[in-house]
Design a protein around this motif. Sequence first.
Motif, PDB file in Angstrom:
ATOM      1  N   ARG A 189       0.830  -1.213   0.000  1.00 36.56           N
ATOM      2  CA  ARG A 189       0.000   0.000   0.000  1.00 36.56           C
ATOM      3  C   ARG A 189       0.863   1.260   0.000  1.00 36.56           C
ATOM      4  O   ARG A 189       0.608   2.209  -0.752  1.00 36.56           O
ATOM      5  N   ARG A 190       1.886   1.269   0.841  1.00 37.03           N
ATOM      6  CA  ARG A 190       2.727   2.451   0.948  1.00 37.03           C
ATOM      7  C   ARG A 190       3.540   2.700  -0.311  1.00 37.03           C
ATOM      8  O   ARG A 190       3.798   3.848  -0.681  1.00 37.03           O
ATOM      9  N   GLU A 191       3.963   1.629  -0.984  1.00 39.72           N
ATOM     10  CA  GLU A 191       4.713   1.793  -2.230  1.00 39.72           C
ATOM     11  C   GLU A 191       3.879   2.504  -3.292  1.00 39.72           C
ATOM     12  O   GLU A 191       4.427   3.165  -4.177  1.00 39.72           O
ATOM     13  N   ARG A 192       2.557   2.379  -3.197  1.00 40.61           N
ATOM     14  CA  ARG A 192       1.667   3.029  -4.155  1.00 40.61           C
ATOM     15  C   ARG A 192       1.129   4.359  -3.640  1.00 40.61           C
ATOM     16  O   ARG A 192       0.262   4.956  -4.265  1.00 40.61           O
ATOM     17  N   GLY A 193       1.631   4.786  -2.493  1.00 44.35           N
ATOM     18  CA  GLY A 193       1.261   6.092  -1.957  1.00 44.35           C
ATOM     19  C   GLY A 193      -0.191   6.192  -1.521  1.00 44.35           C
ATOM     20  O   GLY A 193      -0.800   7.263  -1.606  1.00 44.35           O
ATOM     21  N   LEU A 194      -0.763   5.088  -1.032  1.00 43.42           N
ATOM     22  CA  LEU A 194      -2.176   5.062  -0.655  1.00 43.42           C
ATOM     23  C   LEU A 194      -2.343   5.115   0.853  1.00 43.42           C
ATOM     24  O   LEU A 194      -1.565   4.524   1.604  1.00 43.42           O
ATOM     25  N   THR A 195      -3.377   5.796   1.310  1.00 41.60           N
ATOM     26  CA  THR A 195      -3.764   5.737   2.711  1.00 41.60           C
ATOM     27  C   THR A 195      -4.553   4.449   2.929  1.00 41.60           C
ATOM     28  O   THR A 195      -4.987   3.787   1.970  1.00 41.60           O
ATOM     29  N   GLN A 196      -4.762   4.090   4.195  1.00 42.23           N
ATOM     30  CA  GLN A 196      -5.576   2.906   4.471  1.00 42.23           C
ATOM     31  C   GLN A 196      -6.986   3.074   3.932  1.00 42.23           C
ATOM     32  O   GLN A 196      -7.583   2.118   3.420  1.00 42.23           O
ATOM     33  N   ALA A 197      -7.518   4.288   4.021  1.00 44.59           N
ATOM     34  CA  ALA A 197      -8.877   4.529   3.523  1.00 44.59           C
ATOM     35  C   ALA A 197      -8.935   4.343   2.013  1.00 44.59           C
ATOM     36  O   ALA A 197      -9.879   3.741   1.480  1.00 44.59           O
ATOM     37  N   ASP A 198      -7.934   4.864   1.285  1.00 44.95           N
ATOM     38  CA  ASP A 198      -7.904   4.731  -0.174  1.00 44.95           C
ATOM     39  C   ASP A 198      -7.799   3.262  -0.576  1.00 44.95           C
ATOM     40  O   ASP A 198      -8.525   2.794  -1.467  1.00 44.95           O
ATOM     41  N   ALA A 199      -6.877   2.542   0.068  1.00 47.12           N
ATOM     42  CA  ALA A 199      -6.681   1.140  -0.275  1.00 47.12           C
ATOM     43  C   ALA A 199      -7.904   0.312   0.071  1.00 47.12           C
ATOM     44  O   ALA A 199      -8.306  -0.585  -0.686  1.00 47.12           O
TER      45      ALA A 199
END
Length: 470
Positions: free
Chosen positions: A17-27
């Motif tokens: 998730r972090r490698e794609r720059g996403l927050t937990q809510a976005d993911a």
Amino acid sequence: MAIDEKIFAGARLRRLRRERGLTQADAADMLGLSPSYLNLLERNQRPLTARVLLALADAFEIDVRALAEGSDRQLITDLEAAASDPSLASLQLERSELTELAESQPRAAEAVTRLHQAYRNAADSTADLAAQLAGGPETGQLPETEAVRNAIDKHHNHFPELERAAEALSAELKLTPDNRIGLLEARLKDGHGIIVRTFEDDVMGGARQRMDFHTRRLMLSDRLPPHARPMQIATTLVMLEYGDLLDRETAAAGLNSKAGQMLYRTGLARYLAGALLAPYGAFLKQAEKSRYDIERLQRRFQLGFEAVCHRLTTLHRPDASGIPFFMVRTDPAGNISKRFGGGVLPFARSGGSCPKWSLFEAFRAPEKLHTQRFILPDGSEYLSIARAVSHASTDNDLPVLHAIAVGCEWERAGETVYSERLAGAATETGLSCRICEREACAHRAFPSMYAKMNTNPWRQAAGPYASDEH
């Protein structure tokens, strides 16, 4: 992987998730989950279900087996290399401790390995400077090369956007191995006003290829073998037509230096060109039909040995994946100039490779195919297919010679034509001497981090640096 097997991969999921720059809510929104449930998954308080795995494969375009596999082999190998450094060796870190760090805190583990790589690069640079001042040879390696390799390894050398672009352009131009040079040259001329011309060395100045924007000519050396010409032309074409795509993919890699960004972008352009000449679906179909016979794939797609081996490492499309292959290219001095682990085989980043690997035997018989079944100290077994290839030198010196090896885990070797050639026990090898536990190896060049070095002057062991008897 059994259907009812519980998979806890919170650290890997969080890293993805972090490698794609996403927050937990976005993911969570992309996966159709609640943020609270995703939080539980990332904290290993819930296992990954089959539905979540399918959602991950669809949303992130990954092979979910990467989440189900165990620890990141390359990361653990890098941690072992750091632990074997003299500055940390006194701590006597065990493999179980390093594995626990890689599994529970992969980002922290990666930070440790990056610090160690930076330290080694700094030490090599200092040694090179000292050697230059003393009139000696330069031996170090630019840090950018390792940064680029790390960025590619994160993707397992598979880039979905580039694959789709290549398949679309190949279908548009109706490319085949027989007509592609003419069609690619026509696209360059009609679409970009560029003509392709071949020149001798005195004009090329030793270069294999050069783009002259003033005269609108793509200049190719007459030393290029026939199978290399389409790759040079295709690389130029995709850089002109897919510059924005290459820029986006390069920016997403997060490389800090300009040199690293340019190296990465050039690598992606060559990847895209290779995918154009051997489109994913057609290449995978022929690979499976021929049982991954490299020579048959060379003939079918009119590509060189190295190009086919490189393409084999890219077959990671989630809904149509091939055998996961690794690949390495080295020169006779042992310098590695290309390396793709493919999530299969970790590599030691310093200290050389194991001389018992048939990769090095290939130099004794160039152009002969060398197959081998080898086993690492941790019990993992692999198939290796190696060959030495050469091309003419541009300075009229000796031909440039490289050994190239491609391979896979032994449990998948039965899907290839090569496993039938290998009978009997596997050859015992290691990744590098410093992180190899085989104490009595007669080929050992450095002491192992796992054993006390032999300093007994009255006992000559089976191999140098073997541990003392107690």
